[in-house]
Scaffold this active site. Structure first.
Site, PDB file in Angstrom:
ATOM      1  N   LYS A  37     -11.046   5.509  -7.261  1.00 19.96           N
ATOM      2  CA  LYS A  37     -11.429   6.458  -8.318  1.00 19.96           C
ATOM      3  C   LYS A  37     -12.864   6.303  -8.816  1.00 19.96           C
ATOM      4  CE  LYS A  37     -10.498   4.249 -12.539  1.00 19.96           C
ATOM      5  NZ  LYS A  37      -9.933   4.396 -13.876  1.00 19.96           N
TER       6      LYS A  37
ATOM      7  N   TYR B 125      -6.979  14.796 -15.888  1.00 19.44           N
ATOM      8  CA  TYR B 125      -7.418  13.909 -16.983  1.00 19.44           C
ATOM      9  C   TYR B 125      -8.873  14.207 -17.319  1.00 19.44           C
ATOM     10  CZ  TYR B 125      -3.820  10.949 -14.731  1.00 19.44           C
ATOM     11  OH  TYR B 125      -2.690  10.443 -14.137  1.00 19.44           O
TER      12      TYR B 125
ATOM     13  N   LYS C 298      -9.366  14.771  -4.849  1.00 15.71           N
ATOM     14  CA  LYS C 298      -8.444  15.268  -5.882  1.00 15.71           C
ATOM     15  C   LYS C 298      -8.154  16.745  -5.653  1.00 15.71           C
ATOM     16  CE  LYS C 298      -7.883  11.540  -8.430  1.00 15.71           C
ATOM     17  NZ  LYS C 298      -6.578  10.844  -8.495  1.00 15.71           N
TER      18      LYS C 298
ATOM     19  N   PHE D  60      -0.366   7.620  -8.845  1.00 13.23           N
ATOM     20  CA  PHE D  60      -1.678   7.200  -9.340  1.00 13.23           C
ATOM     21  C   PHE D  60      -2.520   6.562  -8.231  1.00 13.23           C
ATOM     22  CE2 PHE D  60      -1.142   7.789 -13.821  1.00 13.23           C
ATOM     23  CZ  PHE D  60       0.164   7.480 -14.133  1.00 13.23           C
TER      24      PHE D  60
ATOM     25  N   ASP E 287       0.843  -1.187   0.000  1.00 13.48           N
ATOM     26  CA  ASP E 287       0.000   0.000   0.000  1.00 13.48           C
ATOM     27  C   ASP E 287       0.882   1.243   0.000  1.00 13.48           C
ATOM     28  OD1 ASP E 287      -3.063   0.773   1.752  1.00 13.48           O
ATOM     29  OD2 ASP E 287      -1.711   2.082   0.611  1.00 13.48           O
TER      30      ASP E 287
ATOM     31  N   ASN F 256     -17.851   1.651 -13.596  1.00 18.69           N
ATOM     32  CA  ASN F 256     -18.770   2.804 -13.517  1.00 18.69           C
ATOM     33  C   ASN F 256     -18.760   3.595 -14.822  1.00 18.69           C
ATOM     34  OD1 ASN F 256     -19.420   3.140 -10.432  1.00 18.69           O
ATOM     35  ND2 ASN F 256     -17.281   2.551 -10.579  1.00 18.69           N
TER      36      ASN F 256
ATOM     37  N   SER G 138      -7.730  15.243 -11.930  1.00 16.59           N
ATOM     38  CA  SER G 138      -8.894  14.882 -12.755  1.00 16.59           C
ATOM     39  C   SER G 138      -9.685  16.116 -13.125  1.00 16.59           C
ATOM     40  CB  SER G 138      -9.789  13.930 -11.943  1.00 16.59           C
ATOM     41  OG  SER G 138     -11.059  13.808 -12.566  1.00 16.59           O
ATOM     42  N   ALA G 139     -10.333  16.070 -14.256  1.00 15.30           N
ATOM     43  CA  ALA G 139     -11.208  17.165 -14.696  1.00 15.30           C
ATOM     44  C   ALA G 139     -12.359  17.353 -13.719  1.00 15.30           C
ATOM     45  CB  ALA G 139     -11.764  16.863 -16.083  1.00 15.30           C
TER      46      ALA G 139
ATOM     47  N   TYR H  33     -14.986  11.821  -4.318  1.00 18.94           N
ATOM     48  CA  TYR H  33     -13.799  11.485  -5.131  1.00 18.94           C
ATOM     49  C   TYR H  33     -13.147  12.783  -5.618  1.00 18.94           C
ATOM     50  CZ  TYR H  33     -11.288  10.594  -9.449  1.00 18.94           C
ATOM     51  OH  TYR H  33     -10.334  10.610 -10.441  1.00 18.94           O
TER      52      TYR H  33
HETATM   53  C1  WQD Z   1     -19.315   9.480 -19.423  1.00 22.94           C
HETATM   54  C2  WQD Z   1     -20.679   9.744 -20.033  1.00 22.94           C
HETATM   55  C3  WQD Z   1     -22.529   9.474 -18.533  1.00 22.94           C
HETATM   56  C4  WQD Z   1     -22.168   5.140 -18.020  1.00 22.94           C
HETATM   57  C5  WQD Z   1     -15.808  10.231 -14.686  1.00 22.94           C
HETATM   58  C6  WQD Z   1     -15.189  10.905 -13.511  1.00 22.94           C
HETATM   59  C7  WQD Z   1     -13.938  11.616 -13.929  1.00 22.94           C
HETATM   60  C8  WQD Z   1     -13.013  10.658 -14.660  1.00 22.94           C
HETATM   61  C9  WQD Z   1     -13.713   9.992 -15.819  1.00 22.94           C
HETATM   62  C10 WQD Z   1     -11.370   9.858 -13.084  1.00 22.94           C
HETATM   63  C11 WQD Z   1     -21.577  10.515 -19.097  1.00 22.94           C
HETATM   64  C12 WQD Z   1     -22.582   8.469 -19.670  1.00 22.94           C
HETATM   65  C13 WQD Z   1     -21.933   6.444 -18.434  1.00 22.94           C
HETATM   66  C14 WQD Z   1     -23.365   4.494 -18.414  1.00 22.94           C
HETATM   67  C15 WQD Z   1     -24.008   6.474 -19.624  1.00 22.94           C
HETATM   68  N1  WQD Z   1     -12.503   9.673 -13.783  1.00 22.94           N
HETATM   69  N2  WQD Z   1     -22.831   7.092 -19.222  1.00 22.94           N
HETATM   70  N3  WQD Z   1     -24.239   5.196 -19.219  1.00 22.94           N
HETATM   71  O1  WQD Z   1     -18.729  10.884 -15.510  1.00 22.94           O
HETATM   72  O2  WQD Z   1     -17.620  11.959 -17.542  1.00 22.94           O
HETATM   73  O3  WQD Z   1     -16.213  11.180 -15.643  1.00 22.94           O
HETATM   74  O4  WQD Z   1     -14.870   9.353 -15.262  1.00 22.94           O
HETATM   75  O5  WQD Z   1     -10.640  10.784 -13.119  1.00 22.94           O
HETATM   76  O6  WQD Z   1     -13.321  12.091 -12.781  1.00 22.94           O
HETATM   77  O7  WQD Z   1     -16.089  11.889 -13.041  1.00 22.94           O
HETATM   78  O8  WQD Z   1     -17.306   9.510 -17.111  1.00 22.94           O
HETATM   79  O9  WQD Z   1     -17.595   7.331 -18.173  1.00 22.94           O
HETATM   80  O10 WQD Z   1     -18.861   7.803 -16.013  1.00 22.94           O
HETATM   81  O11 WQD Z   1     -19.549   8.928 -18.122  1.00 22.94           O
HETATM   82  O12 WQD Z   1     -24.820   7.081 -20.341  1.00 22.94           O
HETATM   83  O13 WQD Z   1     -23.652   3.317 -18.072  1.00 22.94           O
HETATM   84  O14 WQD Z   1     -21.311   8.489 -20.274  1.00 22.94           O
HETATM   85  O15 WQD Z   1     -23.814  10.002 -18.263  1.00 22.94           O
HETATM   86  O16 WQD Z   1     -22.330  11.424 -19.858  1.00 22.94           O
HETATM   87  P1  WQD Z   1     -17.578  10.952 -16.451  1.00 22.94           P
HETATM   88  P2  WQD Z   1     -18.326   8.306 -17.307  1.00 22.94           P
END
Ligand code: WQD
Length: 331
Positions: free
Chosen positions: A84, A176, A152, A80, A58, A197, A124-125, A148
Site C-alpha cells: 500500500k 478509504y 485498487k 486487506f 500469503d 510514507n 481507496s480514495a 498502487y
Molecule cells: C497527506 C498529506 C502530503 C508526508 C495516501 C494514499 C491513499 C491512502 C492514504 C491508502 C499530503 C503531506 C505527507 C510528509 C507532507 N492510502 N505530507 N509531508 O497522499 O493523501 O494518501 O495515503 O489507501 O491511497 O494516496 O496521504 O499521508 O501521504 O499525505 O507534507 O512527510 O500530507 O503532501 O498533502 P495521501 P499522505
C-alpha cells in the site's frame, strides 16, 4: 460461520478484527506479517477478551486458502492483504501488480470454489485520481495516478464485472480517505515495517525524536494556508465501517462503492497544530517542495455510506491525534 480477514494483523485489519469480535462475529485471520507484527494477535485478544483463528501465510496461496475454507465455514471475506505504499509502487510497479492482483484473484477464485460470494474490499480514495473538485462522491470519474492506485482500480473493476457475470455476488468497495489514529487502549495502532510514507507516521517519528523534522510538501497550494487538505478519519471509525459493510453484503447483491471519510478536510499545518496542542509536544517542520501527484484538496462526501450503511464517522481530529500519540507512548 466466520468472517475471513486477509491482512488482519495490519493497521486497518487489526482494528477491524477488534470491532468484529466486539460484535460477536467469529473471525479467521490470514496474514504473512509483511507489514505487521505477530504481537498484534495477542494485543487484539487482550483488547477484546476473545480469540480468533489465525493462519500465517500469503493470501495469494490458494492451497492455504482452500485449507482455511475446508477447516472453517467462511461466509464473508474482508480483503486487506496487499502492498500500500504509493511511493514504492512508483519504483516497483511490477511487484505491486503481481502481489496485489494475484492476491485478490486467488481470494476471489477460492471463494467461488467454496460458494462464498460476500466480499468486502479495502479500496481507496486514490481511485479518484486527482479530483476536479471537492467533496468527492462515489459518482466521480475513476482514474489511477500511480501503480498502487491502478491495482485498487483494477480490483474494483474485477469486482464490478464479476457481479455482472454472476448476480449471486455481494461486494462492498470501501474507498478509504486518510486513516490515522489508534485504538484507545494504545495496544494496536499504525506500526508499519520499514520507512513510513504517510503524514501521521512521520509526525509520530518527529514527535518521538526519531527524525529531526517533518518536510511539509509545499505551502503554495490554493488552500487557506497553502498546504494540502485531506479527509483524515479515525481508524476505529473506519473499522466500524467494515462491520456495517458486512451487514450490507449479507443483504444486498452487486458491487457497491462507499466513501469512508468524515466529509471534513484538514490541511497539513492544521494537523501539525492539532497534534502539538492535544499532545503537548512539538513537531518541528520545514517547508519543502511539492510532492508529485499530490492533489491540493481531497475530502469525501460520505452521505451514501451514512445513509446506506447506517454508518458515520464520529471521532474528531483531536481524538485521532491523541490516540495516535498514545499508541507510540505505549510501545
Ligand atoms: C497527506 C498529506 C502530503 C508526508 C495516501 C494514499 C491513499 C491512502 C492514504 C491508502 C499530503 C503531506 C505527507 C510528509 C507532507 N492510502 N505530507 N509531508 O497522499 O493523501 O494518501 O495515503 O489507501 O491511497 O494516496 O496521504 O499521508 O501521504 O499525505 O507534507 O512527510 O500530507 O503532501 O498533502 P495521501 P499522505
Amino acid at each position: 460461520m466466520a468472517v475471513l480477514v486477509t491482512g488482519g494483523t495490519g493497521f486497518i485489519g487489526s482494528h477491524t478484527v477488534v470491532e468484529l469480535l466486539n460484535a460477536d462475529e467469529d473471525v479467521i485471520v490470514i496474514d504473512n506479517f509483511f507489514n505487521s507484527k505477530p504481537g498484534v494477535i495477542n494485543a487484539v485478544q487482550d483488547i477484546t477478551g476473545k480469540g480468533f483463528g489465525f493462519y500465517e501465510g500469503d493470501a495469494a496461496d490458494k492451497e492455504l486458502l482452500r485449507k482455511i475454507f475446508r477447516e472453517n465455514f467462511i461466509e464473508e471475506v474482508i480483503h486487506f492483504a496487499g502492498y500500500k505504499a504509493v511511493g514504492e509502487s512508483c519504483e516497483k510497479p511490477i511487484m505491486y501488480y503481481r502481489n496485489n492482483i494475484d492476491t485478490a484473484l486467488a481470494v476471489l477464485e477460492v471463494m467461488e470454489e467454496f460458494g462464498c460470494r460476500r466480499f468486502v474490499f479495502s479500496s481507496s480514495a486514490t481511485v479518484y485520481g486527482i479530483p476536479e473538485k471537492v467533496p468527492v462522491t462515489e459518482e466521480f470519474p475513476l482514474s489511477s495516478i500511480n501503480p498502487y492506485g491502478s491495482t485498487k482500480l483494477m480490483i474494483e473493476n474485477m469486482c464490478r464485472e464479476l457481479c455482472r457475470a454472476d448476480e449471486r455476488w455481494s461486494i462492498a468497495l470501501l474507498r478509504y480517505f486518510n486513516p490515522i489514529g489508534a485504538h484507545e487502549s494504545g495496544k494496536i495502532g499504525e506500526d508499519p515495517n520499514g520507512i513510513p510514507n504517510n503524514l501521521m507516521p512521520i509526525i509520530l517519528k518527529v514527535a518521538s525524536g526519531k527524525s529531526p523534522n517533518l518536510s511539509v510538501f509545499g505551502n503554495d497550494y490554493p488552500t487557506p494556508d497553502g498546504t494540502c487538505i485531506r479527509d483524515y478519519i479515525h481508524v476505529v471509525d473506519l473499522a466500524k465501517g467494515h462491520l456495517a459493510a458486512i451487514d450490507s453484503v449479507r443483504n444486498k447483491k452487486g458491487a457497491v462503492p462507499y466513501n469512508l471519510g468524515t466529509g471534513k478536510g484538514y490541511s497539513v499545518l492544521e494537523i501539525i497544530n492539532a497534534f502539538e496542542k492535544v499532545n503537548g509536544v512539538k513537531v518541528p517542520y520545514v517547508i519543502a517542495g511539492r510532492r508529485a501527484g499530490d492533489a491540493a484538496k481531497c475530502y469525501s462526501d460520505p452521505s451514501k455510506a451514512n445513509k446506506e450503511l447506517k454508518w458515520k464517522a464520529e471521532k474528531g481530529i483531536e481524538q485521532m491525534c491523541r490516540d495516535a500519540w498514545n499508541f507510540v507512548k505505549n510501545r
